[in-house]
Structure formats: structure tokens, C-alpha cells
Design an enzyme around this catalytic site. Structure first.
Site, PDB file in Angstrom:
ATOM      1  N   LYS A 169     -13.647  -5.631   2.495  1.00 51.45           N
ATOM      2  CA  LYS A 169     -13.094  -4.641   1.490  1.00 51.45           C
ATOM      3  C   LYS A 169     -14.280  -4.238   0.370  1.00 51.45           C
ATOM      4  CE  LYS A 169      -8.996  -5.101   3.235  1.00 51.45           C
ATOM      5  NZ  LYS A 169      -7.815  -5.728   2.402  1.00 51.45           N
ATOM      6  N   ASP A 184      -3.035 -10.257  -6.162  1.00 51.58           N
ATOM      7  CA  ASP A 184      -2.879  -9.204  -5.404  1.00 51.58           C
ATOM      8  C   ASP A 184      -4.169  -8.844  -4.446  1.00 51.58           C
ATOM      9  OD1 ASP A 184      -1.669  -7.198  -4.176  1.00 51.58           O
ATOM     10  OD2 ASP A 184      -1.100  -6.181  -5.791  1.00 51.58           O
ATOM     11  N   GLU A 242       2.633  -2.491  -7.805  1.00 50.68           N
ATOM     12  CA  GLU A 242       1.551  -3.400  -8.094  1.00 50.68           C
ATOM     13  C   GLU A 242       0.730  -2.976  -9.577  1.00 50.68           C
ATOM     14  OE1 GLU A 242       0.431  -4.197  -3.511  1.00 50.68           O
ATOM     15  OE2 GLU A 242      -0.494  -2.678  -4.395  1.00 50.68           O
ATOM     16  N   GLY A 269      -2.844   0.113  -2.437  1.00 51.87           N
ATOM     17  CA  GLY A 269      -1.678   1.038  -1.998  1.00 51.87           C
ATOM     18  C   GLY A 269      -1.698   1.278  -0.502  1.00 51.87           C
ATOM     19  N   GLY A 270      -2.576   0.415   0.278  1.00 50.42           N
ATOM     20  CA  GLY A 270      -2.404   0.530   1.794  1.00 50.42           C
ATOM     21  C   GLY A 270      -1.068   0.049   2.206  1.00 50.42           C
TER      22      GLY A 270
HETATM   23  C1  5RP Z   1      -0.600  -2.618  -0.833  1.00 44.64           C
HETATM   24  C2  5RP Z   1      -1.852  -3.117  -1.464  1.00 44.64           C
HETATM   25  C3  5RP Z   1      -2.474  -4.276  -0.565  1.00 44.64           C
HETATM   26  O1  5RP Z   1      -2.717  -5.365  -1.481  1.00 44.64           O
HETATM   27  C4  5RP Z   1      -3.708  -3.710   0.010  1.00 44.64           C
HETATM   28  O2  5RP Z   1      -3.206  -3.012   0.995  1.00 44.64           O
HETATM   29  C5  5RP Z   1      -4.455  -4.968   0.784  1.00 44.64           C
HETATM   30  O3  5RP Z   1      -3.676  -5.290   1.725  1.00 44.64           O
HETATM   31  P1  5RP Z   1      -4.226  -6.711   2.674  1.00 44.64           P
HETATM   32  O4  5RP Z   1      -4.377  -7.658   2.074  1.00 44.64           O
HETATM   33  O5  5RP Z   1      -3.178  -6.657   3.773  1.00 44.64           O
HETATM   34  O6  5RP Z   1      -5.532  -5.800   3.466  1.00 44.64           O
HETATM   35  O7  5RP Z   1      -2.517  -2.358  -2.077  1.00 44.64           O
HETATM   36  O8  5RP Z   1       0.099  -1.805  -1.643  1.00 44.64           O
END
Ligand code: 5RP
Length: 231
Positions: free
Chosen positions: A127, A87, A109, A101-102
Site C-alpha cells: 500500500k 482502519d 470511515e 474507500g476500496g
Molecule cells: C474500505 C477501505 C479499506 O480500508 C481499504 O480498501 C483497505 O482494505 P484492505 O485492508 O482490505 O486492503 O478504505 O472502504
């Protein structure tokens, strides 16, 4: 696939690398949600198309839909052992505490991450942070309880900025709940904040993932992937 999030060399490299390094034929795996995990799903799909018998637990309806497009068989949580889940994350601290959670999928998750024997996080360098909190913390709540949850958080943290995701057209999670994006400022004690928030009646889950990640992989703009050491 017509559901591509747009090409990003670092995200694709790390998504592919996580699957190549940790997923074996015959496994049941957890698949996260987001634009980085998208590439891991694509890689799994390629391997299923080549004849491997990989099954997946999807962390969101969106991920489930991508899996169906790739003919990746879906199974339920704890239907099989899950050696690995892959993830993304919104922030990664040096000790591998995360904000997630974005994409609004934090509850499922976290359920998948907790079940997996190994939780592999895939991110790009943007990140990585020294302390969590620049990204607003997603908190999933039961809609009815919103005024109470907001009042309780505000009493306890008067300076916190709380925004309902989607505003007057609330974002509804796959569980039928709403998300509050909360700016607490720097989060020095993620576990304590997570526990305190979850004590408020109406809070379902927070986006703090503390002591859950087992591996963090970082893919950069040159397509190079490295393992992030835990400090
Ligand atoms: C979704 C999430 C995603 O893992 C998080 O937002 C990162 O997303 P991305 O890989 O698009 O930057 O937690 O709920």
C-alpha cells in the site's frame, strides 16, 4: 468466524499489533472496514471474550456484522469519547496522505477517523506509494446527480477515467449512494483535489484522507510490524 477474508500474515500481524498497542480496557474505539481491519476486529473480539469492556463505532454494516459475531458492543458516533480508531488504506503516501474507500465505506470511515483522537492506519507494504493515484480514487455521490458530477469532473479534467463501481448493477454504499472510481493519474495535491471535488453538487465524500492519520503501521509477510515514519 466464517467471514474470514483469507489468511495474510502481514495483515493479521498489523491488525493485532494496532489493537495491542493502542486499545485499552474500557475504551470506545473506531473500527474500519476491509481485510486488514478484519484482524483488528478479531483481536478486539478476543479481548471482549476475555472480559474487557471495549465498545466500538463501526464504519460499515459489514464491520457492524463482524462486531456482532464477536459480541463487541456497538455504539453511535460521538456517543462516547473515542481515543483511537483503526482502519486500513488503499494507498499511503510518504506524508501519510491516504486513498481509502476500496471497500466503499469511505464516508463513514472518514467520519470516524475525524472523531478519533488518534487515527491508526494498518497496511501491508504493497500500500506504500511515492505519490497517490495509481489506485483509482473512490468518490461517493448521490445517484441522481451522477450525470452532473461526471460532466463537471470531465470538464475540469478531460483525461480522467471515471467508472461507476458495479457498472449497470451499481454498488450501493451503506448511505444509499454510488461510488465513482476516478483515475486522475498522480495526485500531487491531494487536499486541493479533495476540496475541488467536494465543491461539485452531488459529491458526498472522496477517498482522500489528508492530514488525518496519526500513526501508520506496516505489517510484512514475515509477520513483522513497524511504524512508518512521516516524511
Ligand atoms: C474500505 C477501505 C479499506 O480500508 C481499504 O480498501 C483497505 O482494505 P484492505 O485492508 O482490505 O486492503 O478504505 O472502504
Amino acid at each position: 468466524m466464517n467471514d474470514s477474508p483469507g489468511f495474510d500474515i502481514g495483515k493479521r500481524a498489523v491488525g493485532y499489533a494496532a489493537v495491542d498497542d493502542f486499545v485499552q480496557d474500557g475504551m470506545c474505539i473506531g473500527l474500519g472496514t476491509g481485510t486488514t481491519t478484519y484482524w483488528a476486529i478479531e483481536r478486539v473480539g478476543q479481548r471482549v471474550a476475555a472480559g474487557e469492556r471495549i465498545t466500538a463505532v463501526a464504519t460499515s454494516e459489514h464491520t457492524a456484522s463482524l462486531c456482532r459475531q464477536w459480541n463487541i458492543p456497538l455504539v453511535g458516533l460521538l456517543q462516547h469519547e473515542m481515543p483511537v480508531a483503526i482502519d486500513g488504506a488503499d494507498e499511503v503516501a510518504p506524508d501519510w496522505a491516504l486513498i481509502k474507500g476500496g471497500g466503499g465505506a469511505l464516508f463513514r470511515e472518514k467520519a470516524v477517523a475525524l472523531v478519533a483522537e488518534r487515527f491508526v492506519v494498518v497496511v501491508t507494504p504493497s500500500k506504500l506509494v511515492s505519490v497517490l493515484g495509481a489506485f483509482p480514487l473512490p468518490v461517493e455521490i448521490v445517484p441522481f446527480a451522477e450525470p452532473y458530477v461526471v460532466r463537471e469532473i470531465s470538464r475540469w479534467h478531460p483525461d480522467v477515467e471515471i467508472v461507476r463501481r458495479g457498472g449497470d448493477m451499481p454498488f450501493v454504499s451503506d448511505n444509499g449512494n454510488w461510488i465513482l472510481d476516478c483515475r486522475f493519474g498522480p495526485i500531487d495535491e491531494p487536499r486541493a483535489l479533495d476540496v475541488a471535488l467536494r465543491e461539485i453538487h452531488g459529491v458526498v465524500a472522496t477517498g482522500i484522507f489528508e492530514s488525518i492519520a496519526n500513526v501508520v503501521m506496516v505489517g510484512d509477510e514475515n509477520g513483522e510490524v513497524r511504524a512508518l515514519p512521516r516524511i
